[in-house]
Design a protein around this motif. Structure first.
Motif, short mmCIF file in Angstrom:
data_model
loop_
_atom_site.label_atom_id
_atom_site.label_comp_id
_atom_site.label_asym_id
_atom_site.label_seq_id
_atom_site.Cartn_x
_atom_site.Cartn_y
_atom_site.Cartn_z
N ILE A 104 57.28 39.31 39.34
CA ILE A 104 56.98 40.33 39.86
C ILE A 104 55.09 40.86 38.83
CG2 ILE A 104 57.94 42.77 39.11
CD1 ILE A 104 60.48 41.33 38.20
N GLY A 105 54.78 40.47 37.98
CA GLY A 105 53.89 40.34 37.90
C GLY A 105 52.62 40.38 38.84
N ILE A 106 52.59 39.26 39.65
CA ILE A 106 52.02 38.25 40.20
C ILE A 106 51.99 39.69 41.64
CG2 ILE A 106 51.81 37.10 42.11
CD1 ILE A 106 52.19 34.11 39.75
N CYS A 107 53.05 39.95 42.18
CA CYS A 107 53.26 40.65 43.52
C CYS A 107 53.38 42.10 43.17
CB CYS A 107 55.02 40.76 43.60
SG CYS A 107 55.70 39.34 43.81
N MET A 108 52.80 42.36 42.25
CA MET A 108 52.32 44.08 42.10
C MET A 108 51.05 44.13 42.23
SD MET A 108 54.94 45.34 38.97
CE MET A 108 54.04 47.07 38.26
N VAL A 109 50.12 43.13 41.38
CA VAL A 109 48.88 42.85 41.39
C VAL A 109 48.30 42.48 42.85
CG1 VAL A 109 47.11 41.85 40.70
CG2 VAL A 109 48.53 42.37 38.55
N LEU A 110 49.17 41.88 43.41
CA LEU A 110 48.53 41.39 44.94
C LEU A 110 49.00 42.76 45.95
CD1 LEU A 110 48.10 39.24 46.54
CD2 LEU A 110 50.20 38.13 47.16
N VAL A 111 49.34 43.13 45.77
CA VAL A 111 49.83 44.57 46.77
C VAL A 111 48.94 45.45 45.98
CG1 VAL A 111 51.28 46.66 46.16
CG2 VAL A 111 52.49 44.52 47.20
N TRP A 112 48.25 45.27 44.81
CA TRP A 112 47.14 46.76 44.73
C TRP A 112 46.13 46.51 44.80
CZ3 TRP A 112 46.82 50.94 43.70
CH2 TRP A 112 45.14 51.80 43.14
N CYS A 114 45.68 44.26 47.83
CA CYS A 114 45.56 44.66 48.82
C CYS A 114 45.35 45.63 49.04
CB CYS A 114 46.55 44.50 49.89
SG CYS A 114 47.07 42.74 50.22
N LEU A 115 45.80 46.99 48.96
CA LEU A 115 45.22 47.98 48.75
C LEU A 115 43.77 48.44 48.43
CD1 LEU A 115 48.51 50.29 47.43
CD2 LEU A 115 47.99 49.92 49.66
N ARG A 116 43.59 47.52 47.81
CA ARG A 116 42.05 48.17 47.46
C ARG A 116 41.09 47.62 48.30
NH1 ARG A 116 41.74 51.97 45.47
NH2 ARG A 116 39.23 51.67 45.05
N VAL A 117 41.40 46.38 48.47
CA VAL A 117 40.43 45.37 49.97
C VAL A 117 40.76 46.87 50.71
CG1 VAL A 117 40.58 43.77 51.36
CG2 VAL A 117 40.77 43.47 49.25
N PHE A 118 42.20 47.22 51.42
CA PHE A 118 42.14 47.87 52.86
C PHE A 118 41.05 49.16 52.83
CE2 PHE A 118 43.92 50.93 55.19
CZ PHE A 118 44.82 50.34 56.08
N VAL A 119 41.04 49.62 51.10
CA VAL A 119 40.16 51.24 51.57
C VAL A 119 38.41 50.77 51.21
CG1 VAL A 119 42.42 52.34 50.22
CG2 VAL A 119 40.59 51.42 48.82
N GLY A 120 38.41 49.91 51.02
CA GLY A 120 37.16 48.86 51.12
C GLY A 120 36.64 49.37 49.47
N LYS A 121 37.41 49.22 48.31
CA LYS A 121 36.82 49.13 47.40
C LYS A 121 37.95 48.34 46.20
CE LYS A 121 34.35 54.14 47.36
NZ LYS A 121 34.14 55.24 46.68
N PRO A 122 37.90 47.29 46.38
CA PRO A 122 38.23 45.86 45.70
C PRO A 122 38.32 46.06 43.73
CG PRO A 122 36.62 45.13 46.98
CD PRO A 122 37.04 46.38 47.00
N PHE A 123 36.84 46.44 43.45
CA PHE A 123 36.46 46.20 42.37
C PHE A 123 36.56 47.28 41.59
CE2 PHE A 123 33.75 43.56 45.12
CZ PHE A 123 34.05 42.12 44.59
N VAL A 124 37.78 47.35 40.97
CA VAL A 124 38.12 48.71 40.14
C VAL A 124 38.81 47.69 39.19
CG1 VAL A 124 38.59 50.71 42.34
CG2 VAL A 124 40.47 48.44 41.53
N ARG A 125 38.43 48.68 37.88
CA ARG A 125 39.84 48.44 36.72
C ARG A 125 40.55 48.01 36.85
NH1 ARG A 125 36.56 48.76 31.60
NH2 ARG A 125 35.32 49.90 32.95
N SER A 126 41.00 48.86 37.15
CA SER A 126 43.34 47.90 37.14
C SER A 126 43.09 47.01 38.26
CB SER A 126 43.62 49.19 37.84
OG SER A 126 43.24 49.78 39.67
N ALA A 127 42.54 46.55 39.05
CA ALA A 127 42.67 45.68 39.01
C ALA A 127 42.39 44.20 38.47
CB ALA A 127 41.89 45.13 40.82
N THR A 128 40.39 44.61 37.83
CA THR A 128 40.55 43.60 36.87
C THR A 128 41.40 43.18 35.28
OG1 THR A 128 37.67 44.30 37.32
CG2 THR A 128 38.65 43.21 34.63
N TRP A 129 42.41 44.47 35.32
CA TRP A 129 42.98 44.57 33.80
C TRP A 129 44.56 44.04 34.59
CZ3 TRP A 129 42.67 44.75 29.41
CH2 TRP A 129 41.39 45.87 29.08
#
Length: 203
Positions: A104-112, A114-129
């Motif tokens: 479940i954790g892997i799927c949640m992070v992967l979805v997030w 993908c959304l961040r790459v979609f909007v063009g800003k993948p490098f956010v603190r939430s992605a790191t955590w």
């Protein structure tokens, strides 16, 4: 021509991202449903099946006298126990939960991501955590879950008065390697976040 090609490439990229995010989200939802179902069944079912109970010594197996088989033996058995103790049942449930939480954790992070790459800003603190959290789940599912299954097997064998289950499962260091790699990736995301912030400040 160049503009059209670029637009097509962007469209294909966003389509792929949407497909990956949708598939990951569906898998995460299904795994959550299956987890609730498995936990409910294990908590209420009697008798309870425990597979992979390790024997202290391998036992010869009968293969029907086949001339092609030199020797055969088995070192694990499946126990079906009625009235399983609460300690063994709790250990089994905890092991199942840890394994499902990793998926479940892997799927949640992967979805997030993908959304961040979609909007063009993948490098956010939430992605790191998120990546760091998955690293922790890898350790828990890869090291703690087998230990909990070993506890459940030991409790079950002790309950039926038999001998042969091992408390500690075979040590597998692969989760340490995967977790270390994910920590490095999380560090890369943190560096990317700082660079992205500096770039936005210059614009």
């Amino acid at each position: 021509m160049g503009t059209t090609t670029k637009r097509m490439a962007n469209l294909v990229e966003k389509t792929i991202l949407g497909f990956v995010a949708g598939a990951a989200g569906a898998i995460g939802v299904l795994e959550t449903v299956f987890l609730v179902r498995r936990v409910a069944e294990l908590a209420a079912s009697d008798p309870t099946t425990i597979s992979g109970v390790r024997l202290a010594e391998p036992v010869p197996a009968d293969v029907g006298g086949s001339a092609a088989v030199v020797s055969a033996e088995y070192d694990t058995v499946t126990l079906v126990i009625e009235g399983l103790s609460d300690a063994a049942r709790g250990a089994l449930i905890a092991a199942i939960v840890l394994g499902s939480l990793l998926t479940i954790g892997i799927c949640m992070v992967l979805v997030w991501l993908c959304l961040r790459v979609f909007v063009g800003k993948p490098f956010v603190r939430s992605a790191t955590w998120g990546v760091a959290g998955v690293a922790i789940l890898v350790l828990l599912a890869g090291l703690v879950a087998p230990f909990l299954r070993g506890i459940a097997s030991t409790e079950a064998v002790a309950q039926v008065g038999a001998d042969g289950a091992l408390l500690i499962a075979e040590l597998n260091l692969a989760p340490l390697g995967w977790a270390s790699a994910l920590i490095v990736i999380a560090g890369a995301f943190e560096i990317g976040q700082r660079l992205q912030r500096d770039t936005e400040a210059l614009v």
